[in-house]
Design an enzyme around this catalytic site. Sequence first.
Site, PDB file in Angstrom:
ATOM      1  N   GLU A  19       1.124  -1.736  -6.725  1.00 10.81           N
ATOM      2  CA  GLU A  19       0.408  -0.506  -6.374  1.00 10.81           C
ATOM      3  C   GLU A  19      -0.176  -0.597  -4.965  1.00 10.81           C
ATOM      4  O   GLU A  19      -0.741  -1.629  -4.589  1.00 10.81           O
ATOM      5  CB  GLU A  19      -0.700  -0.296  -7.404  1.00 10.81           C
ATOM      6  CG  GLU A  19      -0.899   1.136  -7.829  1.00 10.81           C
ATOM      7  CD  GLU A  19       0.275   1.724  -8.618  1.00 10.81           C
ATOM      8  OE1 GLU A  19       1.184   2.287  -7.974  1.00 10.81           O
ATOM      9  OE2 GLU A  19       0.271   1.613  -9.853  1.00 10.81           O
ATOM     10  N   ASP A 164       7.090   7.059  -5.149  1.00  8.60           N
ATOM     11  CA  ASP A 164       7.325   8.049  -6.206  1.00  8.60           C
ATOM     12  C   ASP A 164       8.679   8.732  -6.030  1.00  8.60           C
ATOM     13  O   ASP A 164       9.397   8.974  -6.999  1.00  8.60           O
ATOM     14  CB  ASP A 164       6.221   9.116  -6.190  1.00  8.60           C
ATOM     15  CG  ASP A 164       4.843   8.492  -6.209  1.00  8.60           C
ATOM     16  OD1 ASP A 164       4.737   7.329  -6.615  1.00  8.60           O
ATOM     17  OD2 ASP A 164       3.880   9.167  -5.804  1.00  8.60           O
TER      18      ASP A 164
HETATM   19  C1  GLA Z   1       0.676   7.387  -5.054  1.00  9.95           C
HETATM   20  C2  GLA Z   1       1.552   7.567  -3.825  1.00  9.95           C
HETATM   21  C3  GLA Z   1       2.551   6.433  -3.672  1.00  9.95           C
HETATM   22  C4  GLA Z   1       1.890   5.062  -3.785  1.00  9.95           C
HETATM   23  C5  GLA Z   1       0.965   5.028  -5.001  1.00  9.95           C
HETATM   24  C6  GLA Z   1       0.150   3.767  -5.047  1.00  9.95           C
HETATM   25  O1  GLA Z   1       1.429   7.525  -6.217  1.00  9.95           O
HETATM   26  O2  GLA Z   1       2.253   8.788  -3.905  1.00  9.95           O
HETATM   27  O3  GLA Z   1       3.233   6.558  -2.445  1.00  9.95           O
HETATM   28  O4  GLA Z   1       1.234   4.733  -2.613  1.00  9.95           O
HETATM   29  O5  GLA Z   1       0.056   6.123  -5.025  1.00  9.95           O
HETATM   30  O6  GLA Z   1       0.979   2.678  -5.308  1.00  9.95           O
END
Ligand code: GLA
Length: 356
Positions: A19, A164
């Site tokens: 994360e 994502d």
């Molecule tokens: C959100 C963002 C991703 C990533 C996560 C943390 O989902 O859209 O790009 O940075 O947080 O891992």
Amino acid sequence: MPDESCAAFAPGRVNLIGEHTDYNQGLALPFAIDEGITVLARAHARPGGRMVAVALDLDERDEFELADPSPVAGWRAFVRGAAAELGRAGYPLVAGSLQISGDLPRGAGLSSSAALEVALCVALIELGGGERRWSRGNVDRMQIARLCSRVENDWAGARTGLLDQIASIFGEARHALCIDFRTLQIEQVPLELAGWRLFVLDSGERHTNASSGYNERRQECASACEMLGVRSLAEASPDAVRGLPEPLRARASHVLGENVRVRSAVAALRSGDWPAVGSLINASHASLRDLFAISTDAVERTVERMLTAGAAGARLVGGGFGGNVLGLFAPGVAAPAGAREVRPGAGAHLLAQSPA
Ligand code: GLA
């Protein structure tokens, strides 16, 4: 001649581990889930002109000039942004109507916004009927992931990374994707659950990446890089990071530790060692809470509920500051009431349409 209508589906994702590593050129291990967003696109009789978009769940609509979509807030920003960015990338666009629906809670850390961007792109590309089409398998999917991330950054105002979008586009049933954000290489890692189960439990707290502390964390990581004289935290050494002032030391330490945990999780998955995956999930959460400081009281209570029920590991997923908590359960251990099972599903695809 473009197709007159098409339906596209793009899934949300759960990140098993890794994360806040994507925009730091690190590693992550997400999987696409069965829930997502569906866009039904129908062409108007003649090309050019106005686009109509309807968000069925919200009972809201938008109408804009395809040639010149002006910026706007909320879900409409994603629709206009997707159309504008595709146009800029040379995809032919056809005016028509877009019906958006889904079964993914918004702002819940399951990537509803990426699912929306990706489903819109797949539908608009297909409806446009150009040389490059989803149905022909000749669309550069990584280019679309980047394009969707521009929609998020420039149109919706969230400086999110590529996690994502890549998960939503490249997801495969029964697999997690180990993504190296430095090279953008993807390794499909089989998720042989062997009776183990993954659940998400909603903390009830909602966030938007644009207005939560997400952008601030990203800025802190950028400041750490600047002080260390490196382009990304992937290049930073643990020794150098120890010399940073707080809170930059804590933020960068999380990222370095999380990358190591992703590698360990891939190794554990390959040897079917789920208890080890559970411990890594717990360690990830502790780091997100104590070093990256993106947990909340509601998230902590939700993690506690998962662990009290007997989860082998539980952690917040996604950007933080609310949303869902992921829990890993051994065979025979029941998840707490209200938890939803998540399974690794297929990435974005076109749907067969039932005859009208
Ligand atoms: C959100 C963002 C991703 C990533 C996560 C943390 O989902 O859209 O790009 O940075 O947080 O891992």
